[in-house]
Write a protein that holds these residues in place. Structure first.
Motif, mmCIF file in Angstrom:
data_model
loop_
_atom_site.group_PDB
_atom_site.id
_atom_site.type_symbol
_atom_site.label_atom_id
_atom_site.label_comp_id
_atom_site.label_asym_id
_atom_site.label_seq_id
_atom_site.Cartn_x
_atom_site.Cartn_y
_atom_site.Cartn_z
ATOM 1 N N GLU A 159 0.846 -1.195 0.000
ATOM 2 C CA GLU A 159 0.000 0.000 0.000
ATOM 3 C C GLU A 159 0.876 1.237 0.000
ATOM 4 O O GLU A 159 2.049 1.193 0.381
ATOM 5 C CB GLU A 159 -0.898 0.038 1.241
ATOM 6 C CG GLU A 159 -1.997 -0.985 1.307
ATOM 7 C CD GLU A 159 -2.805 -0.818 2.573
ATOM 8 O OE1 GLU A 159 -3.739 0.013 2.575
ATOM 9 O OE2 GLU A 159 -2.494 -1.491 3.567
ATOM 10 N N VAL A 160 0.271 2.335 -0.419
ATOM 11 C CA VAL A 160 0.903 3.642 -0.256
ATOM 12 C C VAL A 160 0.608 4.136 1.155
ATOM 13 O O VAL A 160 -0.512 3.988 1.652
ATOM 14 C CB VAL A 160 0.384 4.638 -1.302
ATOM 15 C CG1 VAL A 160 1.027 6.007 -1.121
ATOM 16 C CG2 VAL A 160 0.640 4.118 -2.705
ATOM 17 N N ALA A 161 1.610 4.688 1.809
ATOM 18 C CA ALA A 161 1.463 5.109 3.202
ATOM 19 C C ALA A 161 2.019 6.509 3.392
ATOM 20 O O ALA A 161 2.952 6.928 2.700
ATOM 21 C CB ALA A 161 2.184 4.136 4.139
ATOM 22 N N ILE A 162 1.429 7.224 4.331
ATOM 23 C CA ILE A 162 1.916 8.529 4.782
ATOM 24 C C ILE A 162 2.140 8.426 6.285
ATOM 25 O O ILE A 162 1.216 8.110 7.030
ATOM 26 C CB ILE A 162 0.919 9.655 4.451
ATOM 27 C CG1 ILE A 162 0.710 9.759 2.937
ATOM 28 C CG2 ILE A 162 1.399 10.988 5.017
ATOM 29 C CD1 ILE A 162 -0.325 10.796 2.537
ATOM 30 N N ILE A 163 3.367 8.675 6.711
ATOM 31 C CA ILE A 163 3.706 8.578 8.128
ATOM 32 C C ILE A 163 4.203 9.922 8.625
ATOM 33 O O ILE A 163 4.660 10.768 7.842
ATOM 34 C CB ILE A 163 4.767 7.489 8.382
ATOM 35 C CG1 ILE A 163 6.069 7.826 7.654
ATOM 36 C CG2 ILE A 163 4.250 6.121 7.944
ATOM 37 C CD1 ILE A 163 7.216 6.882 7.976
ATOM 38 N N ARG A 164 4.119 10.120 9.927
ATOM 39 C CA ARG A 164 4.628 11.346 10.551
ATOM 40 C C ARG A 164 6.133 11.204 10.724
ATOM 41 O O ARG A 164 6.619 10.430 11.548
ATOM 42 C CB ARG A 164 3.946 11.580 11.895
ATOM 43 C CG ARG A 164 2.486 11.957 11.767
ATOM 44 C CD ARG A 164 1.840 12.166 13.126
ATOM 45 N NE ARG A 164 0.470 12.665 13.000
ATOM 46 C CZ ARG A 164 -0.583 11.891 12.826
ATOM 47 N NH1 ARG A 164 -0.436 10.567 12.758
ATOM 48 N NH2 ARG A 164 -1.794 12.418 12.703
ATOM 49 N N HIS A 165 6.877 11.974 9.930
ATOM 50 C CA HIS A 165 8.345 11.869 9.925
ATOM 51 C C HIS A 165 8.906 13.114 9.251
ATOM 52 O O HIS A 165 8.341 13.588 8.255
ATOM 53 C CB HIS A 165 8.779 10.602 9.181
ATOM 54 C CG HIS A 165 10.259 10.479 8.995
ATOM 55 N ND1 HIS A 165 11.088 10.107 10.025
ATOM 56 C CD2 HIS A 165 11.041 10.687 7.913
ATOM 57 C CE1 HIS A 165 12.329 10.073 9.565
ATOM 58 N NE2 HIS A 165 12.322 10.426 8.289
ATOM 59 N N PRO A 166 10.002 13.696 9.708
ATOM 60 C CA PRO A 166 10.805 13.301 10.876
ATOM 61 C C PRO A 166 10.385 13.973 12.181
ATOM 62 O O PRO A 166 10.811 13.568 13.236
ATOM 63 C CB PRO A 166 12.197 13.762 10.469
ATOM 64 C CG PRO A 166 11.956 14.971 9.628
ATOM 65 C CD PRO A 166 10.671 14.717 8.891
ATOM 66 N N ARG A 167 9.550 15.014 12.082
ATOM 67 C CA ARG A 167 9.111 15.720 13.281
ATOM 68 C C ARG A 167 7.595 15.807 13.286
ATOM 69 O O ARG A 167 6.946 15.534 12.279
ATOM 70 C CB ARG A 167 9.732 17.124 13.353
ATOM 71 C CG ARG A 167 11.245 17.134 13.559
ATOM 72 C CD ARG A 167 11.751 18.557 13.692
ATOM 73 N NE ARG A 167 11.529 19.315 12.466
ATOM 74 C CZ ARG A 167 12.409 19.381 11.487
ATOM 75 N NH1 ARG A 167 13.552 18.721 11.577
ATOM 76 N NH2 ARG A 167 12.152 20.101 10.401
ATOM 77 N N HIS A 168 7.072 16.230 14.415
ATOM 78 C CA HIS A 168 5.623 16.392 14.535
ATOM 79 C C HIS A 168 5.150 17.505 13.604
ATOM 80 O O HIS A 168 5.721 18.597 13.569
ATOM 81 C CB HIS A 168 5.255 16.719 15.981
ATOM 82 C CG HIS A 168 3.773 16.882 16.187
ATOM 83 N ND1 HIS A 168 2.912 15.800 16.188
ATOM 84 C CD2 HIS A 168 3.000 17.991 16.370
ATOM 85 C CE1 HIS A 168 1.677 16.240 16.376
ATOM 86 N NE2 HIS A 168 1.696 17.565 16.494
ATOM 87 N N GLY A 169 4.119 17.236 12.854
ATOM 88 C CA GLY A 169 3.618 18.194 11.874
ATOM 89 C C GLY A 169 4.186 18.009 10.489
ATOM 90 O O GLY A 169 3.731 18.678 9.545
#
Length: 258
Positions: A159-169
């Motif tokens: 799947e295609v994924a979007i993760i929180r990286h490298p910092r918050h926001g």
């Protein structure tokens, strides 16, 4: 002497005449007429309009020209595989080699889907993987082709994924490759292996992210690869999240993590 006195008196009289004359009698440059100012404004507007429309035409025609050039190069490149054979046979039809190449690829796909074809390709792959330099190129290209293959397997992107990286926001764009179950004392935790490309599609980082913290956009694997290769220029303006797709997970004991 008389002539000198007369010339002196005439020059003095001329000087006094000019000195006593009205300042309004001094010649001045004619003032600019309203018509000339209007012409300059119209010329500036016309020049700006022509420049803008010309740049608009360049922007519209540039991708079309690039697409035609790449397509023409691809046709000539693929046509060059079989066109020499037809040339030796005395057949000179442009595009015949291209059509033959497409049919050849199609029949190779049919043959590779069969049991005999899979065995032949497995033997060929076994020899290639034992070559010092070829095995690295073959392994990398096979992983990329497996990611966009219509026959999904264990090595393809899930799947295609979007993760929180490298910092918050901040968010990173990646692909889910597998999922594992982390066995801990306070309970099991499902983690997903997310591959985040850092150099187009060939080099990247692997992150183990909690499955509930992953944003799954409504994008296919091919659309995700296009976004990565185009450095984000093909990113759609609106992305919505979809429901997660369950995958087969591997259980990792706590003793292997600690």
């Amino acid at each position: 002497m008389a002539e000198n006195k007369e010339s002196t008196s005439s020059s003095l009289s001329q000087g006094l005449t000019h000195h006593d004359s009205d300042p309004d009698d001094i010649p001045k440059s004619p003032p600019s007429s309203p018509n000339s100012s209007t012409r300059k404004a119209c010329y500036a507007v016309l020049q700006s309009w022509v420049s803008k429309k010309f740049m608009t035409g360049c922007v519209v025609l540039f991708p079309v020209a690039v697409s035609f050039l790449v397509t023409w190069w691809f046709i000539q490149f693929v046509d060059g595989f079989f066109s020499p054979i037809y040339a030796k046979l005395g057949i000179d039809i442009f595009g015949l080699g291209f059509v033959t190449s497409l049919l050849f690829v199609f029949f190779v796909g049919i043959f590779a889907s069969s049991w005999m074809g899979a065995t032949v390709f497995w033997v060929g792959e076994w020899f290639i993987k034992r070559m010092p330099f070829m095995k690295h190129i073959y392994s990398a290209s096979k992983q990329i082709s497996a990611a966009i293959s219509p026959d999904q397997n264990t090595t393809a992107f899930k799947e295609v994924a979007i993760i929180r990286h490298p910092r918050h926001g901040e968010y990173a764009f990646g692909f889910i490759t597998s999922s594992v179950i982390l066995q801990r004392e306070d309970g099991d935790e499902e983690l997903c292996s997310v591959y985040v490309p850092t150099n187009h599609l060939y080099i990247g980082d692997i992150f183990l992210v909690n499955s509930d913290e992953i944003i799954r956009p409504n994008l296919s694997i091919r659309e995700g690869i296009e976004i990565i290769v185009s450095v984000g220029m093909t990113m759609p303006q609106l992305i919505s999240s979809v429901e997660r797709i369950p995958h087969q997970s591997n259980r990792i004991p706590l003793s292997r993590i600690v």
